[in-house]
Design a protein around this motif. Structure first.
Motif, PDB file in Angstrom:
ATOM      1  N   LEU A 177      10.839   1.835  -1.070  1.00 28.49           N
ATOM      2  CA  LEU A 177      12.292   1.943  -1.237  1.00 28.49           C
ATOM      3  C   LEU A 177      13.822   1.956  -0.745  1.00 28.49           C
ATOM      4  CD1 LEU A 177      13.867   4.746  -3.149  1.00 28.49           C
ATOM      5  CD2 LEU A 177      13.176   6.330  -0.728  1.00 28.49           C
ATOM      6  N   ALA A 178      15.152   1.571  -0.956  1.00 20.97           N
ATOM      7  CA  ALA A 178      15.641   0.748  -0.294  1.00 20.97           C
ATOM      8  C   ALA A 178      16.505   1.762   0.750  1.00 20.97           C
ATOM      9  CB  ALA A 178      16.707   0.562  -1.599  1.00 20.97           C
ATOM     10  N   LYS A 179      16.651   1.242   1.520  1.00 23.37           N
ATOM     11  CA  LYS A 179      17.016   1.746   2.658  1.00 23.37           C
ATOM     12  C   LYS A 179      18.578   2.692   2.243  1.00 23.37           C
ATOM     13  CE  LYS A 179      17.268   0.736   7.435  1.00 23.37           C
ATOM     14  NZ  LYS A 179      17.869  -0.152   8.802  1.00 23.37           N
ATOM     15  N   ARG A 180      19.521   2.573   1.580  1.00 24.65           N
ATOM     16  CA  ARG A 180      21.151   3.536   1.288  1.00 24.65           C
ATOM     17  C   ARG A 180      20.073   4.066   0.216  1.00 24.65           C
ATOM     18  NH1 ARG A 180      24.825  -0.948  -0.782  1.00 24.65           N
ATOM     19  NH2 ARG A 180      23.595  -2.439   0.557  1.00 24.65           N
ATOM     20  N   SER A 181      18.924   4.445  -0.058  1.00 29.42           N
ATOM     21  CA  SER A 181      18.753   5.362  -1.149  1.00 29.42           C
ATOM     22  C   SER A 181      18.800   6.784  -0.540  1.00 29.42           C
ATOM     23  CB  SER A 181      17.259   5.573  -1.673  1.00 29.42           C
ATOM     24  OG  SER A 181      17.503   3.992  -2.322  1.00 29.42           O
ATOM     25  N   ILE A 182      18.728   6.458   0.205  1.00 24.47           N
ATOM     26  CA  ILE A 182      18.203   8.704   1.072  1.00 24.47           C
ATOM     27  C   ILE A 182      18.947   8.895   2.236  1.00 24.47           C
ATOM     28  CG2 ILE A 182      16.976  10.612   1.499  1.00 24.47           C
ATOM     29  CD1 ILE A 182      14.619   9.251  -0.092  1.00 24.47           C
ATOM     30  N   PRO A 183      20.122   9.458   2.715  1.00 24.96           N
ATOM     31  CA  PRO A 183      20.577   9.995   3.427  1.00 24.96           C
ATOM     32  C   PRO A 183      19.742  10.469   4.419  1.00 24.96           C
ATOM     33  CG  PRO A 183      21.389  11.387   2.367  1.00 24.96           C
ATOM     34  CD  PRO A 183      20.467  10.243   1.736  1.00 24.96           C
ATOM     35  N   LYS A 184      20.123  10.099   6.298  1.00 21.53           N
ATOM     36  CA  LYS A 184      19.186  11.435   7.015  1.00 21.53           C
ATOM     37  C   LYS A 184      19.496  12.447   7.132  1.00 21.53           C
ATOM     38  CE  LYS A 184      18.910  11.167  11.845  1.00 21.53           C
ATOM     39  NZ  LYS A 184      19.655  10.706  13.131  1.00 21.53           N
ATOM     40  N   GLY A 185      18.452  12.950   6.750  1.00 21.94           N
ATOM     41  CA  GLY A 185      18.291  15.095   6.685  1.00 21.94           C
ATOM     42  C   GLY A 185      18.726  15.376   5.133  1.00 21.94           C
ATOM     43  N   ALA A 186      18.230  14.368   4.448  1.00 20.10           N
ATOM     44  CA  ALA A 186      18.127  14.761   3.165  1.00 20.10           C
ATOM     45  C   ALA A 186      16.869  15.451   2.963  1.00 20.10           C
ATOM     46  CB  ALA A 186      18.237  13.645   1.885  1.00 20.10           C
ATOM     47  N   LYS A 187      17.218  16.319   1.750  1.00 19.99           N
ATOM     48  CA  LYS A 187      16.062  17.838   0.995  1.00 19.99           C
ATOM     49  C   LYS A 187      15.312  17.028   0.380  1.00 19.99           C
ATOM     50  CE  LYS A 187      17.376  21.179   5.035  1.00 19.99           C
ATOM     51  NZ  LYS A 187      16.397  20.742   5.499  1.00 19.99           N
ATOM     52  N   VAL A 188      14.106  16.955   0.015  1.00 18.72           N
ATOM     53  CA  VAL A 188      13.514  15.862  -0.825  1.00 18.72           C
ATOM     54  C   VAL A 188      12.634  17.218  -2.440  1.00 18.72           C
ATOM     55  CG1 VAL A 188      14.540  13.722  -0.597  1.00 18.72           C
ATOM     56  CG2 VAL A 188      11.662  14.597  -0.591  1.00 18.72           C
ATOM     57  N   LEU A 189      12.352  17.024  -3.585  1.00 23.35           N
ATOM     58  CA  LEU A 189      10.995  17.303  -4.173  1.00 23.35           C
ATOM     59  C   LEU A 189      10.322  16.108  -4.997  1.00 23.35           C
ATOM     60  CD1 LEU A 189       9.976  19.500  -5.459  1.00 23.35           C
ATOM     61  CD2 LEU A 189      11.935  19.411  -7.465  1.00 23.35           C
ATOM     62  N   PHE A 190       9.356  15.408  -4.105  1.00 21.58           N
ATOM     63  CA  PHE A 190       8.818  14.687  -5.213  1.00 21.58           C
ATOM     64  C   PHE A 190       8.304  15.472  -6.590  1.00 21.58           C
ATOM     65  CE2 PHE A 190       4.148  12.735  -5.214  1.00 21.58           C
ATOM     66  CZ  PHE A 190       5.009  11.896  -6.090  1.00 21.58           C
ATOM     67  N   VAL A 191       8.039  14.805  -7.587  1.00 17.37           N
ATOM     68  CA  VAL A 191       7.958  15.487  -8.174  1.00 17.37           C
ATOM     69  C   VAL A 191       7.479  14.186  -9.471  1.00 17.37           C
ATOM     70  CG1 VAL A 191       8.095  15.065 -11.304  1.00 17.37           C
ATOM     71  CG2 VAL A 191       9.909  16.555  -9.629  1.00 17.37           C
ATOM     72  N   ASP A 192       5.686  13.931  -9.776  1.00 17.93           N
ATOM     73  CA  ASP A 192       4.799  13.067 -10.453  1.00 17.93           C
ATOM     74  C   ASP A 192       4.548  13.675 -11.406  1.00 17.93           C
ATOM     75  OD1 ASP A 192       3.891  10.585 -11.004  1.00 17.93           O
ATOM     76  OD2 ASP A 192       2.657  10.901  -9.235  1.00 17.93           O
ATOM     77  N   ASP A 193       3.626  13.236 -12.152  1.00 22.57           N
ATOM     78  CA  ASP A 193       2.977  13.634 -13.653  1.00 22.57           C
ATOM     79  C   ASP A 193       1.446  14.034 -13.782  1.00 22.57           C
ATOM     80  OD1 ASP A 193       2.244  10.677 -13.003  1.00 22.57           O
ATOM     81  OD2 ASP A 193       1.276  10.721 -15.207  1.00 22.57           O
ATOM     82  N   PHE A 194       1.157  13.283 -12.502  1.00 18.06           N
ATOM     83  CA  PHE A 194      -1.061  13.658 -11.672  1.00 18.06           C
ATOM     84  C   PHE A 194      -0.742  13.223 -10.406  1.00 18.06           C
ATOM     85  CE2 PHE A 194      -5.134  11.741 -12.505  1.00 18.06           C
ATOM     86  CZ  PHE A 194      -5.667  13.324 -13.322  1.00 18.06           C
ATOM     87  N   MET A 195      -1.874  13.971 -10.038  1.00 16.08           N
ATOM     88  CA  MET A 195      -2.717  14.214  -8.858  1.00 16.08           C
ATOM     89  C   MET A 195      -4.433  14.265  -8.911  1.00 16.08           C
ATOM     90  SD  MET A 195      -1.875  16.933  -5.700  1.00 16.08           S
ATOM     91  CE  MET A 195      -0.252  16.242  -4.875  1.00 16.08           C
ATOM     92  N   LYS A 196      -4.395  12.866  -8.187  1.00 14.74           N
ATOM     93  CA  LYS A 196      -6.083  13.613  -8.222  1.00 14.74           C
ATOM     94  C   LYS A 196      -6.566  13.676  -6.202  1.00 14.74           C
ATOM     95  CE  LYS A 196     -10.589  11.093  -9.262  1.00 14.74           C
ATOM     96  NZ  LYS A 196     -10.490   9.694  -9.732  1.00 14.74           N
ATOM     97  N   ALA A 197      -6.450  12.698  -5.262  1.00 18.99           N
ATOM     98  CA  ALA A 197      -6.780  12.989  -4.199  1.00 18.99           C
ATOM     99  C   ALA A 197      -5.153  13.566  -3.405  1.00 18.99           C
ATOM    100  CB  ALA A 197      -7.825  11.890  -3.856  1.00 18.99           C
ATOM    101  N   GLY A 198      -4.085  13.168  -3.497  1.00 20.27           N
ATOM    102  CA  GLY A 198      -3.029  13.530  -3.657  1.00 20.27           C
ATOM    103  C   GLY A 198      -2.869  12.179  -2.072  1.00 20.27           C
ATOM    104  N   GLY A 199      -3.088  10.856  -2.351  1.00 22.28           N
ATOM    105  CA  GLY A 199      -2.752   9.390  -2.064  1.00 22.28           C
ATOM    106  C   GLY A 199      -1.651   9.133  -1.829  1.00 22.28           C
ATOM    107  N   THR A 200      -0.673  10.060  -3.215  1.00 18.76           N
ATOM    108  CA  THR A 200       0.507   9.084  -3.649  1.00 18.76           C
ATOM    109  C   THR A 200       1.468  10.365  -3.196  1.00 18.76           C
ATOM    110  OG1 THR A 200      -0.160   8.230  -5.345  1.00 18.76           O
ATOM    111  CG2 THR A 200       2.104   8.557  -5.284  1.00 18.76           C
ATOM    112  N   ALA A 201       1.760  11.346  -3.273  1.00 13.69           N
ATOM    113  CA  ALA A 201       2.135  12.370  -2.934  1.00 13.69           C
ATOM    114  C   ALA A 201       1.876  12.784  -1.395  1.00 13.69           C
ATOM    115  CB  ALA A 201       2.118  13.767  -2.652  1.00 13.69           C
ATOM    116  N   LYS A 202       0.500  11.844  -0.324  1.00 11.09           N
ATOM    117  CA  LYS A 202       0.819  11.867   0.974  1.00 11.09           C
ATOM    118  C   LYS A 202       1.437  10.552   1.669  1.00 11.09           C
ATOM    119  CE  LYS A 202      -0.838  11.916   5.394  1.00 11.09           C
ATOM    120  NZ  LYS A 202      -0.713  11.370   5.928  1.00 11.09           N
ATOM    121  N   GLY A 203       1.575   9.723   0.385  1.00 15.42           N
ATOM    122  CA  GLY A 203       1.965   8.133   0.996  1.00 15.42           C
ATOM    123  C   GLY A 203       3.720   8.565   0.964  1.00 15.42           C
ATOM    124  N   ILE A 204       4.264   9.316  -0.267  1.00 24.11           N
ATOM    125  CA  ILE A 204       5.785   9.792  -0.462  1.00 24.11           C
ATOM    126  C   ILE A 204       6.280  10.416   1.313  1.00 24.11           C
ATOM    127  CG2 ILE A 204       7.259  10.979  -1.349  1.00 24.11           C
ATOM    128  CD1 ILE A 204       6.737   8.292  -2.567  1.00 24.11           C
TER     129      ILE A 204
END
Length: 274
Positions: free
Chosen positions: A190-217
């Motif tokens: 992810l580009a460093k300029r994408s998210i400012p320090k202290g931002a609050k985010v919601l991760f959205v995806d279509d599918f989750m199996k074991a949660g590896g991608t969500a953990k990575g995010i």
């Protein structure tokens, strides 16, 4: 506007402004400038809109008191509406023609249909409408349309995490993560300029199996000193039961495919913890 505007016209204009800009705060002065009517008159119009929305369960017209206050549209669904959408999805997905050899389900026509996607996004956004969230985050590529629609409902920007660094995005933070199901090492950037320090985010995806991608995010967001306020997915698998992340919101649960009987085992996900 140069001419007299009827009450019906005023209500139509105010409703359009509110619905097309969910969670955006409008003051009475905003409507005065456009419609050239007294605040008291417009306030009565808003009361009518609020009552209609409440009566037909079209969401909420929320008021913010005080000098800096105003009103905004909160596209909140009732529990029954979410349940109906999930049941509709289950019926749509549970079609034997969708079965792909190898235990897969064809879903592209669902995730690229704007009408269906809007219903899904409204259901996914529902638990987070009253939370302070600055960005919707997703990982390329399948979750992008869903994330855009969810971000629109929350009226916030959307950010795409890449699977590899892009020269066109400048300096990036790149990290490896382990896919929970296959234990394969993948990369996200992810580009460093994408998210400012202290931002609050919601991760959205279509599918989750074991949660590896969500953990990575979640780990990647820590590198940006951003806080993950929620993880929302359309569908999660029943197994493995113990995911790599604990708290997530899922609309549906997938329990595999019975290829012999040509049946897709898809259910409404219960006991969400958000």
């Amino acid at each position: 506007m140069g001419k007299k505007v009827s009450r019906t016209d005023r209500i139509a204009v105010i409703t359009k402004m509110l619905v097309e800009n969910p969670k955006k705060i409008f003051t009475l002065n905003n409507f005065v400038e456009i419609l050239s009517y007294a605040k008291s008159t417009l306030s009565e119009d808003i009361d009518v809109i609020e009552e209609v929305f409440k009566k037909f369960e079209l969401g909420e017209i929320k008021s913010i008191p005080g000098a800096a206050g105003g009103i905004y549209y909160n596209p909140k669904l009732t529990d029954e509406q979410i349940e109906n959408i999930c049941n509709e999805l289950c019926e749509l997905i549970n079609d034997k023609k969708r079965i792909i050899p190898g235990g897969y389900v064809y879903m592209n026509d669902i995730f690229y249909n704007p009408n269906i996607l809007q219903k899904i996004a409204k259901s996914l956004a529902a638990p987070y409408l009253d939370k302070k969230i600055d960005y919707v985050v997703t990982i390329e590529t399948k979750g992008i349309p869903l994330a855009i629609m969810t971000a629109n409902i929350l009226n916030i920007p959307m950010i795409v995490v890449r699977k590899s660094a892009r020269l066109t995005e400048g300096t990036t933070i790149q990290m490896n993560y382990i896919a929970g199901s296959s234990r394969r090492i993948n990369t996200m950037a992810l580009a460093k300029r994408s998210i400012p320090k202290g931002a609050k985010v919601l991760f959205v995806d279509d599918f989750m199996k074991a949660g590896g991608t969500a953990k990575g995010i979640t780990d990647l967001m820590k590198e940006f000193e951003a806080e993950v306020m929620g993880i929302a997915v359309v569908m999660s698998t029943k197994e493995p039961e113990d995911k790599l992340i604990e708290d997530y919101y899922s609309l549906l649960e997938f329990d595999g495919i019975d290829e012999k009987d040509e049946k897709i085992n898809i259910y409404r996900k219960k006991n969400n913890n958000v």
